[in-house]
Design an enzyme around this catalytic site. Structure first.
Site, PDB file in Angstrom:
ATOM      1  N   ASP A  63      -1.417   9.448   6.074  1.00 56.94           N
ATOM      2  CA  ASP A  63      -0.773   8.276   5.520  1.00 56.94           C
ATOM      3  C   ASP A  63      -1.574   7.869   4.269  1.00 56.94           C
ATOM      4  O   ASP A  63      -2.677   8.382   4.049  1.00 56.94           O
ATOM      5  CB  ASP A  63      -0.829   7.181   6.602  1.00 56.94           C
ATOM      6  N   ASP A 117      -1.468   4.183   2.241  1.00 54.68           N
ATOM      7  CA  ASP A 117      -1.937   2.797   2.154  1.00 54.68           C
ATOM      8  C   ASP A 117      -2.724   2.397   3.394  1.00 54.68           C
ATOM      9  O   ASP A 117      -2.224   2.510   4.517  1.00 54.68           O
ATOM     10  CB  ASP A 117      -0.748   1.841   1.993  1.00 54.68           C
ATOM     11  N   GLU A 152       5.615  -5.943  11.411  1.00 55.95           N
ATOM     12  CA  GLU A 152       5.143  -4.548  11.386  1.00 55.95           C
ATOM     13  C   GLU A 152       3.966  -4.339  12.343  1.00 55.95           C
ATOM     14  O   GLU A 152       3.912  -3.332  13.043  1.00 55.95           O
ATOM     15  CB  GLU A 152       4.727  -4.175   9.950  1.00 55.95           C
ATOM     16  N   SER A 192       3.766   8.914   2.807  1.00 57.15           N
ATOM     17  CA  SER A 192       3.607   7.475   2.594  1.00 57.15           C
ATOM     18  C   SER A 192       4.916   6.718   2.474  1.00 57.15           C
ATOM     19  O   SER A 192       5.831   7.147   1.765  1.00 57.15           O
ATOM     20  CB  SER A 192       2.801   7.251   1.308  1.00 57.15           C
ATOM     21  N   ALA A 193       4.953   5.581   3.125  1.00 52.46           N
ATOM     22  CA  ALA A 193       6.082   4.667   2.983  1.00 52.46           C
ATOM     23  C   ALA A 193       5.890   3.755   1.768  1.00 52.46           C
ATOM     24  O   ALA A 193       6.667   2.846   1.530  1.00 52.46           O
ATOM     25  CB  ALA A 193       6.238   3.830   4.248  1.00 52.46           C
ATOM     26  N   LYS A 237       9.057   7.871   9.882  1.00 51.49           N
ATOM     27  CA  LYS A 237       8.392   9.048   9.316  1.00 51.49           C
ATOM     28  C   LYS A 237       8.799  10.336  10.044  1.00 51.49           C
ATOM     29  O   LYS A 237       8.746  11.416   9.467  1.00 51.49           O
ATOM     30  CB  LYS A 237       6.882   8.854   9.291  1.00 51.49           C
ATOM     31  N   ASP A 263      -2.767   4.681  10.039  1.00 52.82           N
ATOM     32  CA  ASP A 263      -3.226   3.337  10.423  1.00 52.82           C
ATOM     33  C   ASP A 263      -2.154   2.609  11.228  1.00 52.82           C
ATOM     34  O   ASP A 263      -2.321   1.446  11.563  1.00 52.82           O
ATOM     35  CB  ASP A 263      -3.585   2.505   9.185  1.00 52.82           C
TER      36      ASP A 263
HETATM   37  N1  LIG Z   1       7.033  -4.333   0.187  1.00 56.40           N
HETATM   38  C1  LIG Z   1       6.081  -3.757   0.892  1.00 56.40           C
HETATM   39  C2  LIG Z   1       6.389  -2.801   1.857  1.00 56.40           C
HETATM   40  C3  LIG Z   1       5.363  -2.235   2.568  1.00 56.40           C
HETATM   41  N2  LIG Z   1       4.106  -2.616   2.352  1.00 56.40           N
HETATM   42  C4  LIG Z   1       3.016  -1.996   3.111  1.00 56.40           C
HETATM   43  O1  LIG Z   1       2.819  -0.660   2.702  1.00 56.40           O
HETATM   44  C5  LIG Z   1       2.578   0.177   3.807  1.00 56.40           C
HETATM   45  C6  LIG Z   1       3.368   1.453   3.701  1.00 56.40           C
HETATM   46  O2  LIG Z   1       2.708   2.492   3.157  1.00 56.40           O
HETATM   47  P1  LIG Z   1       1.970   3.726   3.958  1.00 56.40           P
HETATM   48  O3  LIG Z   1       1.368   4.531   2.821  1.00 56.40           O
HETATM   49  O4  LIG Z   1       0.949   3.117   4.873  1.00 56.40           O
HETATM   50  O5  LIG Z   1       3.020   4.519   4.705  1.00 56.40           O
HETATM   51  C7  LIG Z   1       3.073  -0.553   5.029  1.00 56.40           C
HETATM   52  O6  LIG Z   1       2.137  -0.446   6.074  1.00 56.40           O
HETATM   53  C8  LIG Z   1       3.307  -1.985   4.572  1.00 56.40           C
HETATM   54  O7  LIG Z   1       2.464  -2.906   5.225  1.00 56.40           O
HETATM   55  C9  LIG Z   1       3.813  -3.539   1.402  1.00 56.40           C
HETATM   56  O8  LIG Z   1       2.625  -3.855   1.172  1.00 56.40           O
HETATM   57  N3  LIG Z   1       4.821  -4.120   0.678  1.00 56.40           N
END
Ligand SMILES: Nc1ccn([C@@H]2O[C@H](COP(=O)(O)O)[C@@H](O)[C@H]2O)c(=O)n1
Length: 281
Positions: A27, A29, A74, A142-143, A191, A216
Site C-alpha cells: 500500500d 499512503d 474507514e 494505492s487507493a 483492492k 495499514d
Molecule cells: N479524499 C481522500 C480519500 C482517501 N484518503 C486516504 O488515503 C488513503 C488511501 O490510500 P492508500 O495508498 O492507503 O490505499 C486512505 O486510507 C484514506 O484515509 C484521503 O486522505 N483523502
C-alpha cells in the site's frame, strides 16, 4: 531445538526460494509514507492536493469536511467492511468530483508535492534500492492518487524500473487540465477486485509465488488476491491510529503488526533475511 514460529518458518521458506521467487506488494499512503512526524499528520496523496496552486479555499474546506465525516468510518473497529464499502465509494466519488471541478493543471503537480510535508518512512531508501538491485518487483497498490504517488517517489529518487503502480490516475485533456479519473475507482476496501483485474495480468509479477505484503488497513490484505498459486504470503500491518480499538483485529489478520512504528526497519530486516541468503540452517 525449539519449534520455529509460523512467521519464522515462512521467512525461512522464502529465503530458501530466493529473490527470484519473491514479489513485494505494498500500500502507499501511511504504509510507505509516514503517518505522522513531530506530532503532526503527514499528508496522503489526496491531501497533497490541498494547495492553493491547485484547489480553492472552498474546495479545500469541502474536502476537509468529507475527511472528517468518512475517515472515522474507514478506521471504525466496530463496523464491518461490508458496512463501510458504500461510504468509501461516496467519499472517493465526492472528492474526485470536487477535484475535477477545480480544473487542476498537470504541470503544477510536481510543485505541490515539493511544497507538501509528505515523507516516506525512515529507511525507505534501503527498501526501494535493495529491491531494485535484486530485481524483485515492487507493486504499489494505492487507493490514493497515482500521479501524486509517482511524483513523491520520483522526488525521493527511488522510482526504479522494478516498480509497478496500480492507483487512481488523473485523466488530463489536451491542455493538461484534469477532466476525469481513469479506470475503475480504487478505494480502501475494493483492492481485491483491482488485484484480480489488474495485478494478475502484470507479467513482471508472474512466477513469483512468495509475497511480502505491506499495508495499514485490513483492506490491504486482499492486495495479493491476484497472485496465482501463491506459496508464502507474509503480511506486515502498520497500525498507526485507533491502536487499542484495532489491535486485536490486526493481530488476528496480519502475520506481523507494527504499532506506531514510523520506520521501514522491520520490512528491511525481513528482506535482508530473505534476499541475502544468510541464515541457511
Ligand atoms: N479524499 C481522500 C480519500 C482517501 N484518503 C486516504 O488515503 C488513503 C488511501 O490510500 P492508500 O495508498 O492507503 O490505499 C486512505 O486510507 C484514506 O484515509 C484521503 O486522505 N483523502
Amino acid at each position: 531445538g525449539l519449534e520455529r514460529s509460523r512467521v519464522e518458518e515462512m521467512i525461512h521458506a522464502m529465503q530458501r526460494a530466493g529473490a527470484g521467487s519473491l514479489q513485494v506488494i505494498s500500500d502507499f499512503d501511511m504504509t510507505l509514507t509516514r503517518f505522522a512526524h513531530n506530532g503532526r499528520r503527514v499528508p496522503t496523496t489526496h491531501n497533497i492536493l490541498d494547495n492553493r496552486l491547485l484547489i480553492s479555499e472552498d474546495c479545500a474546506k469541502k474536502m476537509k469536511d468529507l475527511l472528517n465525516t468518512y475517515y472515522p468510518v474507514e478506521i471504525d473497529a466496530s463496523r464491518s467492511t461490508e458496512e463501510k464499502l458504500p461510504h468509501m465509494v461516496d467519499w472517493w466519488t465526492k472528492v474526485h468530483e470536487l477535484l475535477i471541478q477545480q480544473k487542476i493543471r498537470k504541470d503544477l503537480l510536481a510543485q505541490a508535492v515539493k511544497e507538501s510535508t509528505v515523507m516516506l518512512r525512515d529507511g525507505y531508501k534501503e527498501f526501494f534500492d535493495h529491491l531494485a538491485e535484486q530485481q524483485v518487483p515492487l507493486l504499489i497498490f494505492s487507493a490514493g492518487v497515482g500521479d501524486i504517488l509517482e511524483e513523491v517517489i520520483q522526488q525521493n529518487r527511488v522510482f526504479h524500473p522494478n516498480t509497478h503502480v496500480i492507483s487512481n490516475y488523473m485523466d488530463f485533456d489536451h491542455a493538461g487540465v484534469l477532466q476525469a479519473f481513469k479506470g475503475q475507482l480504487i478505494h480502501t476496501f475494493n483492492k481485491r477486485e483491482g488485484a484480480l483485474r489488474r495485478a494478475a495480468g502484470l507479467t513482471a509479477l508472474q512466477g513469483r509465488p512468495n509475497v511480502l505484503l505491506l499495508g495499514d488497513s485490513l483492506g490491504d490484505l486482499t492486495m495479493a488476491d491476484g497472485v496465482s498459486e501463491p506459496e508464502n504470503v507474509l503480511t506486515i500491518g502498520f497500525l498507526n491510529d485507533q491502536v487499542e480499538q484495532r489491535k486485536e483485529s490486526y493481530v488476528n489478520s496480519f502475520d506481523i503488526v507494527l504499532v506506531k512504528d514510523e520506520t521501514m526497519d522491520v520490512p528491511n530486516a525481513v528482506l535482508r533475511h530473505i534476499i541475502s541468503g544468510r541464515d541457511r540452517k
